[in-house]
Design a protein around this motif. Structure first.
Motif, PDB file in Angstrom:
ATOM      1  N   GLU A  78      64.036  51.052  67.374  1.00  0.00           N
ATOM      2  CA  GLU A  78      63.185  50.579  66.291  1.00  0.00           C
ATOM      3  C   GLU A  78      62.312  49.478  66.868  1.00  0.00           C
ATOM      4  O   GLU A  78      62.814  48.579  67.544  1.00  0.00           O
ATOM      5  N   ILE A  79      61.008  49.555  66.626  1.00  0.00           N
ATOM      6  CA  ILE A  79      60.087  48.594  67.231  1.00  0.00           C
ATOM      7  C   ILE A  79      59.252  47.894  66.167  1.00  0.00           C
ATOM      8  O   ILE A  79      59.076  48.398  65.056  1.00  0.00           O
ATOM      9  N   SER A  80      58.754  46.700  66.546  1.00  0.00           N
ATOM     10  CA  SER A  80      57.772  45.986  65.732  1.00  0.00           C
ATOM     11  C   SER A  80      56.421  46.129  66.407  1.00  0.00           C
ATOM     12  O   SER A  80      56.296  45.882  67.618  1.00  0.00           O
ATOM     13  N   ILE A  81      55.415  46.537  65.653  1.00  0.00           N
ATOM     14  CA  ILE A  81      54.053  46.679  66.167  1.00  0.00           C
ATOM     15  C   ILE A  81      53.266  45.459  65.700  1.00  0.00           C
ATOM     16  O   ILE A  81      53.107  45.219  64.500  1.00  0.00           O
ATOM     17  N   ASN A  82      52.795  44.670  66.664  1.00  0.00           N
ATOM     18  CA  ASN A  82      52.143  43.396  66.351  1.00  0.00           C
ATOM     19  C   ASN A  82      50.699  43.409  66.827  1.00  0.00           C
ATOM     20  O   ASN A  82      50.421  43.755  67.978  1.00  0.00           O
ATOM     21  N   GLU A  83      49.786  43.023  65.972  1.00  0.00           N
ATOM     22  CA  GLU A  83      48.361  43.055  66.321  1.00  0.00           C
ATOM     23  C   GLU A  83      47.985  41.976  67.325  1.00  0.00           C
ATOM     24  O   GLU A  83      47.186  42.205  68.221  1.00  0.00           O
ATOM     25  N   ASN A  84      48.546  40.789  67.192  1.00  0.00           N
ATOM     26  CA  ASN A  84      48.118  39.657  68.023  1.00  0.00           C
ATOM     27  C   ASN A  84      49.205  39.197  68.998  1.00  0.00           C
ATOM     28  O   ASN A  84      49.141  38.095  69.521  1.00  0.00           O
ATOM     29  N   ALA A  85      50.192  40.033  69.209  1.00  0.00           N
ATOM     30  CA  ALA A  85      51.264  39.697  70.154  1.00  0.00           C
ATOM     31  C   ALA A  85      51.839  40.986  70.726  1.00  0.00           C
ATOM     32  O   ALA A  85      51.428  42.093  70.347  1.00  0.00           O
ATOM     33  N   GLU A  86      52.768  40.823  71.678  1.00  0.00           N
ATOM     34  CA  GLU A  86      53.377  42.016  72.269  1.00  0.00           C
ATOM     35  C   GLU A  86      54.194  42.782  71.237  1.00  0.00           C
ATOM     36  O   GLU A  86      54.855  42.183  70.380  1.00  0.00           O
TER      37      GLU A  86
END
Length: 293
Positions: free
Chosen positions: A45-53
């Motif tokens: 399970e991943i977090s998708i971040n616009e302004n970070a990794e």
């Protein structure tokens, strides 16, 4: 939060295939504290971040993992064996099927070069009798490729076998755009046989496969060991006879009153399979569990 599968890991970055595409991620630091290393094949399970990794936040429990190649959650292992050039070696096949069983991976036997030798039915009988799926392939005509393609449906699969058995030709017959050549890795994915190797899954229309022609039988055998007490359970045709031997300490090699040996003598278990079992048993009989840590 998005669920996906790690298809490549290199330089501390992991590439996760999701329904929305492939995302480059870093693993959260808490995995390092727990001494957990993400593996190709992990369901995550991943977090998708616009302004970070992007980050891998959760690694779901694995049903299996291999040391080399470092893969997790493999469903099937296609064991490729040629009838000639190189000549078929049932001991190698039996070692690989046992390791696959130990790792809860379904082994599938593939016999190639049937255009050069007509003994395929002999070996097909041995392994079907033991309870395995066997596919006979003629790589010159492509016969058998469609059957293997169907078996890949919805599965994560790897291919193994010795050099020259026809792994690359077989995969090219199934997936022509891989552009594999004997002894080389996938040119489509940008790696030749002299470049750094890393583990990767190639997404097909209906599953995942290792993107290389496979890993060597010898390497697989050297990295994965089965303790003697577990070994009988890695020969599935022994199942009906385990627990019926005269002595509870029976090794099923040359013991009196052994139900397995009786089944071999009655033709219910193939002699070649039992001989391979004895060979494997003798290799590991003196190994202690702590030595494998």
């Amino acid at each position: 939060m998005t669920k996906g599968k790690i298809i490549k890991g290199i330089g501390g970055f992991y590439y996760v295939d999701t329904d929305n595409g492939i995302f480059e991620c870093k693993a959260r630091g808490n995995f390092r504290k727990q001494k957990i290393t993400p593996l190709v094949g992990d369901d995550v399970e991943i977090s998708i971040n616009e302004n970070a990794e992007n980050t891998i936040d959760t690694i779901y429990p694995r049903k299996n993992e291999l040391i080399r190649p470092p893969l997790a959650n493999l469903d099937q292992l296609f064991i490729i064996a040629s009838l000639v050039d190189p000549k078929i070696n049932t001991t190698i096949i039996d070692n690989l099927t046992a390791i696959a069983e130990y790792k809860k991976i379904e082994p599938i036997i593939v016999l190639t070069k049937t255009d050069l030798d007509d003994s395929a039915q002999i070996y097909k009988n041995i392994y079907e009798k033991a309870g395995f799926k066997v596919v006979v392939c003629d790589n010159t005509t492509g016969d058998g490729a469609d059957e293997i393609n169907k078996l890949l449906n919805g599965k994560c699969s790897a291919f193994t076998g010795n050099t020259g058995v026809g792994k690359s030709t077989l995969l090219n017959n199934i997936f022509p755009d891989l552009d594999l050549k004997t002894g080389e890795t996938s040119k489509k994915l940008g790696r030749g046989k002299h470049t750094t190797r890393h583990c990767e899954l190639f997404k097909t229309d209906n599953g995942y496969i290792a993107d290389t022609p496979g890993f060597s039988s010898l390497e697989f055998k050297q990295c994965e060991k089965i303790l003697k007490d577990d070994l009988p359970y890695c020969f599935r045709e022994f199942d009906d006879y385990l627990g019926y031997c005269k002595f509870s300490t029976c090794s099923h090699t040359n013991d009196k009153g052994c139900a397995v040996i009786e089944a071999v003598n009655d033709g219910k278990i193939s002699k070649s399979r039992h001989e391979s079992y004895i060979s494997m048993y003798n290799e590991v009989k003196d190994i202690k569990e702590w030595e494998l840590k």
